[in-house]
Design an enzyme around this catalytic site. Sequence first.
Site, PDB file in Angstrom:
ATOM      1  N   ASP A   1      -5.119  -5.778   5.413  1.00 39.06           N
ATOM      2  CA  ASP A   1      -6.160  -6.756   5.847  1.00 39.06           C
ATOM      3  C   ASP A   1      -6.435  -8.066   5.174  1.00 39.06           C
ATOM      4  O   ASP A   1      -6.783  -8.991   5.834  1.00 39.06           O
ATOM      5  CB  ASP A   1      -7.492  -5.814   5.348  1.00 39.06           C
ATOM      6  CG  ASP A   1      -7.854  -4.746   6.146  1.00 39.06           C
ATOM      7  OD1 ASP A   1      -7.216  -4.640   7.405  1.00 39.06           O
ATOM      8  OD2 ASP A   1      -8.441  -3.669   5.712  1.00 39.06           O
TER       9      ASP A   1
ATOM     10  N   LYS B   1     -14.095   2.349  15.397  1.00 42.54           N
ATOM     11  CA  LYS B   1     -12.724   1.528  15.489  1.00 42.54           C
ATOM     12  C   LYS B   1     -12.266   1.531  17.010  1.00 42.54           C
ATOM     13  O   LYS B   1     -11.573   0.687  17.678  1.00 42.54           O
ATOM     14  CB  LYS B   1     -11.647   2.004  14.618  1.00 42.54           C
ATOM     15  CG  LYS B   1     -11.885   1.348  13.157  1.00 42.54           C
ATOM     16  CD  LYS B   1     -11.031   1.713  12.350  1.00 42.54           C
ATOM     17  CE  LYS B   1     -11.290   1.235  10.961  1.00 42.54           C
ATOM     18  NZ  LYS B   1     -10.838   2.123   9.814  1.00 42.54           N
TER      19      LYS B   1
ATOM     20  N   LYS C   1     -11.957  -1.847  18.872  1.00 45.96           N
ATOM     21  CA  LYS C   1     -10.617  -2.346  19.293  1.00 45.96           C
ATOM     22  C   LYS C   1     -10.044  -1.934  20.704  1.00 45.96           C
ATOM     23  O   LYS C   1      -8.822  -2.319  21.150  1.00 45.96           O
ATOM     24  CB  LYS C   1      -9.539  -1.935  18.134  1.00 45.96           C
ATOM     25  CG  LYS C   1      -9.955  -2.129  16.817  1.00 45.96           C
ATOM     26  CD  LYS C   1      -8.906  -1.943  15.648  1.00 45.96           C
ATOM     27  CE  LYS C   1      -9.360  -2.239  14.170  1.00 45.96           C
ATOM     28  NZ  LYS C   1      -8.282  -2.148  13.246  1.00 45.96           N
TER      29      LYS C   1
ATOM     30  N   LYS D   1       8.825 -17.879  -8.761  1.00 50.57           N
ATOM     31  CA  LYS D   1       8.001 -16.666  -9.601  1.00 50.57           C
ATOM     32  C   LYS D   1       6.861 -17.255 -10.358  1.00 50.57           C
ATOM     33  O   LYS D   1       7.103 -18.167 -11.426  1.00 50.57           O
ATOM     34  CB  LYS D   1       9.021 -16.186 -10.389  1.00 50.57           C
ATOM     35  CG  LYS D   1       8.734 -14.808 -10.725  1.00 50.57           C
ATOM     36  CD  LYS D   1       9.729 -14.093 -11.713  1.00 50.57           C
ATOM     37  CE  LYS D   1       9.174 -12.784 -12.513  1.00 50.57           C
ATOM     38  NZ  LYS D   1      10.145 -12.340 -13.695  1.00 50.57           N
TER      39      LYS D   1
ATOM     40  N   ASN E   1       0.885  -1.229   0.058  1.00 49.72           N
ATOM     41  CA  ASN E   1       0.054  -0.048  -0.011  1.00 49.72           C
ATOM     42  C   ASN E   1       0.900   1.175   0.056  1.00 49.72           C
ATOM     43  O   ASN E   1       2.051   1.235   0.117  1.00 49.72           O
ATOM     44  CB  ASN E   1      -1.171  -0.110   1.163  1.00 49.72           C
ATOM     45  CG  ASN E   1      -0.284  -0.108   2.542  1.00 49.72           C
ATOM     46  OD1 ASN E   1       0.380   0.972   2.773  1.00 49.72           O
ATOM     47  ND2 ASN E   1      -0.357  -0.979   3.216  1.00 49.72           N
TER      48      ASN E   1
ATOM     49  N   PHE F   1      -4.564   4.339  14.317  1.00 54.54           N
ATOM     50  CA  PHE F   1      -4.630   5.319  13.169  1.00 54.54           C
ATOM     51  C   PHE F   1      -5.745   4.737  12.422  1.00 54.54           C
ATOM     52  O   PHE F   1      -6.084   3.717  12.137  1.00 54.54           O
ATOM     53  CB  PHE F   1      -3.394   5.316  12.489  1.00 54.54           C
ATOM     54  CG  PHE F   1      -2.291   6.129  12.875  1.00 54.54           C
ATOM     55  CD1 PHE F   1      -1.856   6.169  13.970  1.00 54.54           C
ATOM     56  CD2 PHE F   1      -2.242   7.494  12.381  1.00 54.54           C
ATOM     57  CE1 PHE F   1      -0.866   6.896  14.678  1.00 54.54           C
ATOM     58  CE2 PHE F   1      -1.133   8.637  12.844  1.00 54.54           C
ATOM     59  CZ  PHE F   1      -0.505   7.899  13.908  1.00 54.54           C
TER      60      PHE F   1
HETATM   61  O1  C5P Z   1      -9.607  -1.392  11.032  1.00 51.66           O
HETATM   62  P1  C5P Z   1      -8.498  -0.528  10.321  1.00 51.66           P
HETATM   63  O2  C5P Z   1      -7.411  -1.149   9.492  1.00 51.66           O
HETATM   64  O3  C5P Z   1      -9.036   0.702   9.580  1.00 51.66           O
HETATM   65  O4  C5P Z   1      -7.840   0.106  11.541  1.00 51.66           O
HETATM   66  C1  C5P Z   1      -6.413   0.701  11.606  1.00 51.66           C
HETATM   67  C2  C5P Z   1      -5.753   0.674  12.772  1.00 51.66           C
HETATM   68  O5  C5P Z   1      -5.494  -0.705  13.054  1.00 51.66           O
HETATM   69  C3  C5P Z   1      -4.261   1.100  12.413  1.00 51.66           C
HETATM   70  O6  C5P Z   1      -3.807   1.540  13.650  1.00 51.66           O
HETATM   71  C4  C5P Z   1      -3.549  -0.107  12.021  1.00 51.66           C
HETATM   72  O7  C5P Z   1      -2.268  -0.231  12.242  1.00 51.66           O
HETATM   73  C5  C5P Z   1      -4.439  -1.356  12.820  1.00 51.66           C
HETATM   74  N1  C5P Z   1      -4.614  -2.505  12.165  1.00 51.66           N
HETATM   75  C6  C5P Z   1      -3.731  -3.601  12.868  1.00 51.66           C
HETATM   76  N2  C5P Z   1      -4.046  -4.903  11.981  1.00 51.66           N
HETATM   77  C7  C5P Z   1      -4.638  -5.238  10.845  1.00 51.66           C
HETATM   78  C8  C5P Z   1      -5.430  -3.886  10.331  1.00 51.66           C
HETATM   79  C9  C5P Z   1      -5.027  -2.760  10.986  1.00 51.66           C
HETATM   80  O8  C5P Z   1      -3.279  -3.711  13.591  1.00 51.66           O
HETATM   81  N3  C5P Z   1      -4.727  -6.340  10.269  1.00 51.66           N
END
Ligand code: C5P
Length: 390
Positions: free
Chosen positions: A271, A329, A333, A281, A203, A315
């Site tokens: 994600d 979130k 979380k 490859k 990304n 974040f």
């Molecule tokens: O749910 P979202 O991805 O938008 O949440 C963002 C936050 O969660 C960020 O702080 C990111 O570092 C963390 N995150 C994580 N593990 C993931 C996805 C996001 O710790 N698989």
Amino acid sequence: MKFIIGVSGGIAIYKVVDLVRKFKKRGDEVRVVMTESATRFVTAELFREISLEPVMINVFDNEEVASHIKWAKWCDAMIIAPATANVIGKLTAGIADDALTTVAIAMTKPLIIAPAMNEAMYRSAAVTSNLVTLKNRGVKIIQPSTGELACGGEGVGRLPEPEEIVKHVDDILNVQKTLQGCKIIVTAGGTREAIDPVRYIGNRSSGKMGHAIAKVAAERGAEVILVTTSSLETPPSVKVVPVESAAEMRQVVLSEYNTASAVIMAAAVADYRVAEPSKQKIKKSDDTLTLELVKNPDILLELGQNKRQQILIGFAAETQLVVENAISKLKKKNLDMIVANDVTAAGAGFGVDTNIVTLITSNGATEFPIMSKIEVANIILDNLKNFLNK
Ligand code: C5P
């Protein structure tokens, strides 16, 4: 921090070489401006090499227009070391006849001077009265120490050792070690999920925000573990653990979590990952290629579920309904704070040095204007300090 070090021509100049190295080593940025006589003791090249920045000796040599004003604006403070009787005299009289004194007179930030000279000169009526005048004008003075003098004999007038100067500067600028004794895990950059040995799903996260947080946290005295996919520079006091994928990041973060005071997840964690990355490859063959993706563990969610003493900051990089999404979130979380930003806004998000953020806690949301990522880091860490004190 950004410092301009004004070097005038005294024998103590050799200590200033070490002073520049000490500032650089802990992650400060340093630019040196020298008087002509300073160049008789040490070359500009040496300071250029250790500061990795241009050195100014003559304002007219510089191709930039009004470079003295730009330099004065660039820094957080100017430190003149050693400050000779001559430079002290010129500062007092407002004379600006070389680069050092011209930058000094253009300074609107703190001006700190470290006088160093022979005792008789230091105790002379002129220098004594000039130092009083400068002090009354707000110039900060680092007192010379007593001991063996270069001109022979003992007395007052020695430039203090570099580590003492650093300490004085921090005290003067109130760089308080407010996070001393705290262990902070910071994650940064975008994770890379392998497709095959050469390709990955990534990304646009550059890691700049997380690296800024790590730098400022280290300046404030924290033990910092930076788990990052980015190769951006970090101060040597930060422990950097390079990682690639979300799974690697998770493993490192969890291994440090029990003893952590806080975790700041600035990383853009993928994600999804490729279900079975190819060992070889992947060759070009059909017109379409289908990759099966499986969900990655949500590291922050897992940290929230196992939270004890740790303060958790996440974040939320959003492209729509920024605050609403961030609030959900924060709750889901089990976070203490979430830093929300619209990554599509100009001057915010990926790759740039600035950000536009809203900080959200259970007490509500605070919106901030566009700021440098270092300033954002300062605000986040001020908030973290408040959480740690509760
Ligand atoms: O749910 P979202 O991805 O938008 O949440 C963002 C936050 O969660 C960020 O702080 C990111 O570092 C963390 N995150 C994580 N593990 C993931 C996805 C996001 O710790 N698989």
